[in-house]
Every structure is written in structure tokens, then in C-alpha cells.
Design a protein around this motif. Structure first.
Motif, PDB file in Angstrom:
ATOM      1  N   PRO A   1     -29.089  35.441  36.346  1.00 46.77           N
ATOM      2  CA  PRO A   1     -28.401  36.630  35.818  1.00 46.77           C
ATOM      3  C   PRO A   1     -26.974  36.342  35.376  1.00 46.77           C
ATOM      4  CG  PRO A   1     -29.620  37.194  37.790  1.00 46.77           C
ATOM      5  CD  PRO A   1     -29.660  35.701  37.674  1.00 46.77           C
ATOM      6  N   LEU A   2     -26.272  35.504  36.134  1.00 48.15           N
ATOM      7  CA  LEU A   2     -24.907  35.152  35.753  1.00 48.15           C
ATOM      8  C   LEU A   2     -24.901  34.222  34.553  1.00 48.15           C
ATOM      9  CD1 LEU A   2     -22.011  35.675  36.631  1.00 48.15           C
ATOM     10  CD2 LEU A   2     -22.141  33.673  38.115  1.00 48.15           C
ATOM     11  N   GLY A   3     -25.886  33.350  34.474  1.00 52.42           N
ATOM     12  CA  GLY A   3     -25.981  32.452  33.334  1.00 52.42           C
ATOM     13  C   GLY A   3     -26.244  33.188  32.035  1.00 52.42           C
ATOM     14  N   LEU A   4     -27.039  34.274  32.094  1.00 52.40           N
ATOM     15  CA  LEU A   4     -27.301  35.056  30.889  1.00 52.40           C
ATOM     16  C   LEU A   4     -26.010  35.595  30.306  1.00 52.40           C
ATOM     17  CD1 LEU A   4     -30.489  37.114  31.830  1.00 52.40           C
ATOM     18  CD2 LEU A   4     -30.328  34.996  30.553  1.00 52.40           C
ATOM     19  N   ASN A   5     -25.069  35.907  31.165  1.00 50.46           N
ATOM     20  CA  ASN A   5     -23.787  36.428  30.704  1.00 50.46           C
ATOM     21  C   ASN A   5     -23.013  35.385  29.904  1.00 50.46           C
ATOM     22  OD1 ASN A   5     -21.947  38.753  30.837  1.00 50.46           O
ATOM     23  ND2 ASN A   5     -20.592  37.359  31.955  1.00 50.46           N
ATOM     24  N   ALA A   6     -23.346  34.104  30.100  1.00 51.45           N
ATOM     25  CA  ALA A   6     -22.656  33.038  29.380  1.00 51.45           C
ATOM     26  C   ALA A   6     -23.013  33.022  27.897  1.00 51.45           C
ATOM     27  CB  ALA A   6     -22.977  31.678  30.004  1.00 51.45           C
ATOM     28  N   PHE A   7     -24.111  33.687  27.532  1.00 53.67           N
ATOM     29  CA  PHE A   7     -24.482  33.753  26.118  1.00 53.67           C
ATOM     30  C   PHE A   7     -23.655  34.781  25.346  1.00 53.67           C
ATOM     31  CE2 PHE A   7     -28.611  32.147  27.868  1.00 53.67           C
ATOM     32  CZ  PHE A   7     -28.584  30.931  27.207  1.00 53.67           C
ATOM     33  N   LYS A   8     -22.785  35.490  26.057  1.00 48.61           N
ATOM     34  CA  LYS A   8     -21.905  36.442  25.395  1.00 48.61           C
ATOM     35  C   LYS A   8     -20.594  35.746  25.044  1.00 48.61           C
ATOM     36  CE  LYS A   8     -23.675  40.568  27.737  1.00 48.61           C
ATOM     37  NZ  LYS A   8     -23.329  41.742  28.570  1.00 48.61           N
ATOM     38  N   GLY A   9     -20.300  35.608  23.758  1.00 49.58           N
ATOM     39  CA  GLY A   9     -19.063  34.977  23.317  1.00 49.58           C
ATOM     40  C   GLY A   9     -17.971  36.000  23.081  1.00 49.58           C
ATOM     41  N   GLN A  10     -16.792  35.528  22.703  1.00 50.79           N
ATOM     42  CA  GLN A  10     -15.663  36.431  22.461  1.00 50.79           C
ATOM     43  C   GLN A  10     -15.887  37.251  21.193  1.00 50.79           C
ATOM     44  OE1 GLN A  10     -11.884  34.442  22.240  1.00 50.79           O
ATOM     45  NE2 GLN A  10     -10.711  36.325  21.976  1.00 50.79           N
ATOM     46  N   TYR A  11     -16.513  36.643  20.196  1.00 51.57           N
ATOM     47  CA  TYR A  11     -16.680  37.314  18.909  1.00 51.57           C
ATOM     48  C   TYR A  11     -18.148  37.629  18.583  1.00 51.57           C
ATOM     49  CZ  TYR A  11     -11.908  35.652  18.365  1.00 51.57           C
ATOM     50  OH  TYR A  11     -10.578  35.388  18.555  1.00 51.57           O
ATOM     51  N   VAL A  12     -19.068  36.987  19.240  1.00 48.40           N
ATOM     52  CA  VAL A  12     -20.481  37.214  18.930  1.00 48.40           C
ATOM     53  C   VAL A  12     -21.296  37.091  20.208  1.00 48.40           C
ATOM     54  CG1 VAL A  12     -20.882  34.773  18.392  1.00 48.40           C
ATOM     55  CG2 VAL A  12     -22.435  36.520  17.477  1.00 48.40           C
ATOM     56  N   THR A  13     -22.302  37.943  20.331  1.00 49.91           N
ATOM     57  CA  THR A  13     -23.221  37.894  21.454  1.00 49.91           C
ATOM     58  C   THR A  13     -24.581  37.433  20.949  1.00 49.91           C
ATOM     59  OG1 THR A  13     -22.087  39.685  22.624  1.00 49.91           O
ATOM     60  CG2 THR A  13     -24.363  39.222  23.262  1.00 49.91           C
ATOM     61  N   TYR A  14     -25.118  36.382  21.531  1.00 48.05           N
ATOM     62  CA  TYR A  14     -26.376  35.802  21.078  1.00 48.05           C
ATOM     63  C   TYR A  14     -27.540  36.559  21.735  1.00 48.05           C
ATOM     64  CZ  TYR A  14     -23.381  32.093  19.347  1.00 48.05           C
ATOM     65  OH  TYR A  14     -22.397  31.392  18.688  1.00 48.05           O
ATOM     66  N   TRP A  15     -27.817  37.736  21.172  1.00 49.33           N
ATOM     67  CA  TRP A  15     -28.852  38.589  21.741  1.00 49.33           C
ATOM     68  C   TRP A  15     -30.229  37.938  21.679  1.00 49.33           C
ATOM     69  CZ3 TRP A  15     -27.341  42.112  24.843  1.00 49.33           C
ATOM     70  CH2 TRP A  15     -26.145  42.802  24.627  1.00 49.33           C
ATOM     71  N   ASN A  16     -30.460  37.098  20.701  1.00 45.28           N
ATOM     72  CA  ASN A  16     -31.763  36.437  20.621  1.00 45.28           C
ATOM     73  C   ASN A  16     -31.992  35.513  21.808  1.00 45.28           C
ATOM     74  OD1 ASN A  16     -29.591  34.969  19.529  1.00 45.28           O
ATOM     75  ND2 ASN A  16     -30.944  33.661  18.318  1.00 45.28           N
ATOM     76  N   TYR A  17     -30.942  34.781  22.210  1.00 44.23           N
ATOM     77  CA  TYR A  17     -31.072  33.916  23.382  1.00 44.23           C
ATOM     78  C   TYR A  17     -31.137  34.738  24.673  1.00 44.23           C
ATOM     79  CZ  TYR A  17     -29.540  30.402  19.995  1.00 44.23           C
ATOM     80  OH  TYR A  17     -29.432  29.590  18.888  1.00 44.23           O
ATOM     81  N   ILE A  18     -30.361  35.804  24.733  1.00 44.29           N
ATOM     82  CA  ILE A  18     -30.372  36.658  25.922  1.00 44.29           C
ATOM     83  C   ILE A  18     -31.748  37.274  26.135  1.00 44.29           C
ATOM     84  CG2 ILE A  18     -29.471  38.799  26.910  1.00 44.29           C
ATOM     85  CD1 ILE A  18     -26.772  38.138  25.724  1.00 44.29           C
ATOM     86  N   MET A  19     -32.363  37.743  25.049  1.00 46.97           N
ATOM     87  CA  MET A  19     -33.689  38.350  25.170  1.00 46.97           C
ATOM     88  C   MET A  19     -34.733  37.322  25.606  1.00 46.97           C
ATOM     89  SD  MET A  19     -33.400  41.571  24.574  1.00 46.97           S
ATOM     90  CE  MET A  19     -31.808  41.431  25.420  1.00 46.97           C
ATOM     91  N   ALA A  20     -34.661  36.117  25.041  1.00 51.44           N
ATOM     92  CA  ALA A  20     -35.611  35.074  25.429  1.00 51.44           C
ATOM     93  C   ALA A  20     -35.438  34.688  26.892  1.00 51.44           C
ATOM     94  CB  ALA A  20     -35.436  33.851  24.527  1.00 51.44           C
TER      95      ALA A  20
END
Length: 277
Positions: free
Chosen positions: A227-246
Motif C-alpha cells: 500500500p505504501l509502495g503504490l503511493n510512490a507512483f504518485k509524482g509531483q506533476y503526474v500520477t501514473y494511474w495506469n501503474y497504480i491500477m495494475a
């Protein structure tokens, strides 16, 4: 006439539950679909449940190009399994002692367990951090496992279960020469499968999805749980929702497997723990 009215209410209840299940299933279905979409397609908006350009790149990326994803997954499995096993042992022993053993302070101890139930977990977060820091357990597995070794909710649940447990079986075990520990582990625990199964589901899922404690205790990315690692896919300017969903879809698999395996005991374990107090 009464039977017909009762059947009507039952069908109405089933219809309401079916609608509720459908509504709650929609977000999961969309997340599953989004895990096979590209980031531009997700960012374009819309509620399409069928990807326009089906792709497995999201799953390939998180496994092959994210070097820490496997470590996060392994951390979550290790912590959740360890926490669950220790809880099954300690909660059951504590519940059995409160239900069966008469000792000075038994009632007071039970009242303290009930008092713990009304304290929000967020209030104890800072004390946990300070204690773990004083032990030097920050950024360590014991920092995640030690605070979760017991659970007051399931101590209470197991006490209620053992209050309804037939005393005749324990008396028969005593006549056969078994002491208290042998009776507990050889007779009581094997027959407590319904309650243990319900406990397993709740504790594993709670530990698997825990976010606040790892967020406070862990600062080293290698020690992150999923769960904490998923938060790492959130960047300052862009959130990689495709990776988060996978990654989210992968994180649901162990919880689904645990529930599917213990489901046959689940309802029996929940309904059998609400007896006399």
C-alpha cells in the motif's frame, strides 16, 4: 397470506442486495479495466469499461522496470502472514483465559480490553512511533509486526466463542490426563476453526491494507509495504494511474484468495461468537 408476504419481503431484500452488490462492483470493474489501459486513455476521462487499446505494458512495467515492486510485495506478504499467525495464537489464548480461567483481576482485565476497543487507532499512532523509535525499530520488520501482534477486537470475539464452547469436552480431556495447555491446543483449538477462520480473514486483510503505520514507521523505500509502495507512483506533476491500477489489482489477489479459502467457515465463525457475556 403471511407466508406469501414473507416471501415478498425476502425477494425485496434479495433485490436490494443485488443492486447494492452491483453498485459496489462498478468501481472494481473500472479499476480492472483501467489496469489494461494506457495513461493517456485514462487521463482522457470517461467511464469506458472496455479499453480502446488493450495493453499488458502496465503489468510488465511494474514487475520488470520497477525494481522495488517485488520487494514491496514480499514485505506485505511476510508482515501480513506473520501478524495473522501471531494474532491467531495470542488472541485465542487471551480469549480462552478470559472465558475459562478464573483469576484475580479477570473482570478488570476484560473491562480494559473493552476500553481499548473505543480508542481510535489514530490516537495511538504517535505513541507507537515514539516507542518504536526508542527501541530502534524504525525501518524494520519488527516495527510493523510488534504493534500488531494482538488485537482487542478479536480477543473479545474469541472470548465470546469460548464462552459457548462445550465444557464437557474439556472435562473429558482432563479425565484423559491432559493439562490446561494440552487441552487448549489438542482439543479446543482444532474445534475453533470457524472463529479462527473469521479472525484470519479480518486480520490478514487489515494488515495487508494497512497504510498509516508503515507511512509513519518506514522511510526507506526498500522497507515499504505494497500500500505504501503504490503511493510512490504518485509524482509531483503526474500520477501514473495506469501503474497504480495494475498494482492494485495484484494487491487484491491475496485478500481474495484468503477470503475464498476461509469463506466456508466465515459466517459460522461470525454468528457463533455473539453468545452469552
Amino acid at each position: 397470506m403471511i407466508a406469501k408476504s414473507a416471501r415478498s419481503w425476502i425477494w425485496l431484500l434479495y433485490a436490494a442486495l443485488a443492486v447494492y452488490a452491483f453498485i459496489t462492483f462498478i468501481p472494481f470493474t473500472w479499476a480492472l479495466s483501467a489496469s489494461f489501459k494506457s495513461l493517456p486513455e485514462i487521463s482522457a476521462g470517461g467511464a469506458d469499461f472496455i479499453p480502446k487499446a488493450f495493453t499488458l505494458e502496465n503489468y510488465k512495467t511494474i514487475f520488470l522496470q520497477e525494481p522495488l515492486f517485488g520487494r514491496w510485495l514480499a514485505n506485505s506478504v511476510m508482515v501480513a502472514v506473520t501478524v495473522t499467525l501471531f494474532n491467531l495464537l495470542f488472541n485465542s489464548m487471551a480469549g480462552y483465559a478470559l472465558a475459562r480461567i478464573k483469576f484475580p483481576g479477570n473482570r478488570l482485565l476484560f473491562v480494559l480490553v473493552l476500553a481499548v476497543l473505543v480508542i481510535p487507532g489514530q490516537i495511538t499512532l504517535l505513541p507507537k512511533f515514539l516507542i518504536l523509535k526508542s527501541f530502534g525499530w524504525l525501518n524494520s520488520y519488527q516495527g510493523l509486526i510488534a504493534p500488531a501482534l494482538v488485537n482487542a477486537t478479536f480477543i473479545f470475539m474469541m472470548r465470546q466463542f469460548f464462552l459457548n464452547f462445550p465444557k464437557e469436552l474439556e472435562e473429558a480431556a482432563a479425565l484423559d490426563g491432559l493439562n490446561r495447555f494440552e487441552t487448549f491446543f489438542q482439543v479446543v483449538m482444532p474445534l475453533a476453526k470457524p472463529a479462527l477462520a473469521a479472525q484470519t480473514i479480518f486480520i490478514f486483510m487489515g494488515s495487508w491494507n494497512e497504510f498509516l503505520l508503515p507511512l509513519v514507521v518506514m522511510s526507506n523505500p526498500e522497507m515499504f509495504t505494497l500500500p505504501l509502495g503504490l503511493n510512490a507512483f504518485k509524482g509531483q506533476y503526474v500520477t501514473y494511474w495506469n501503474y497504480i491500477m495494475a498494482a492494485s489489482m495484484i494487491s487484491t489477489l491475496p485478500a481474495l484468495a484468503i477470503y475464498a479459502f476461509f469463506n466456508r467457515y466465515f459466517i459460522q465463525g461470525v454468528t457463533f461468537t455473539g453468545g452469552k457475556g
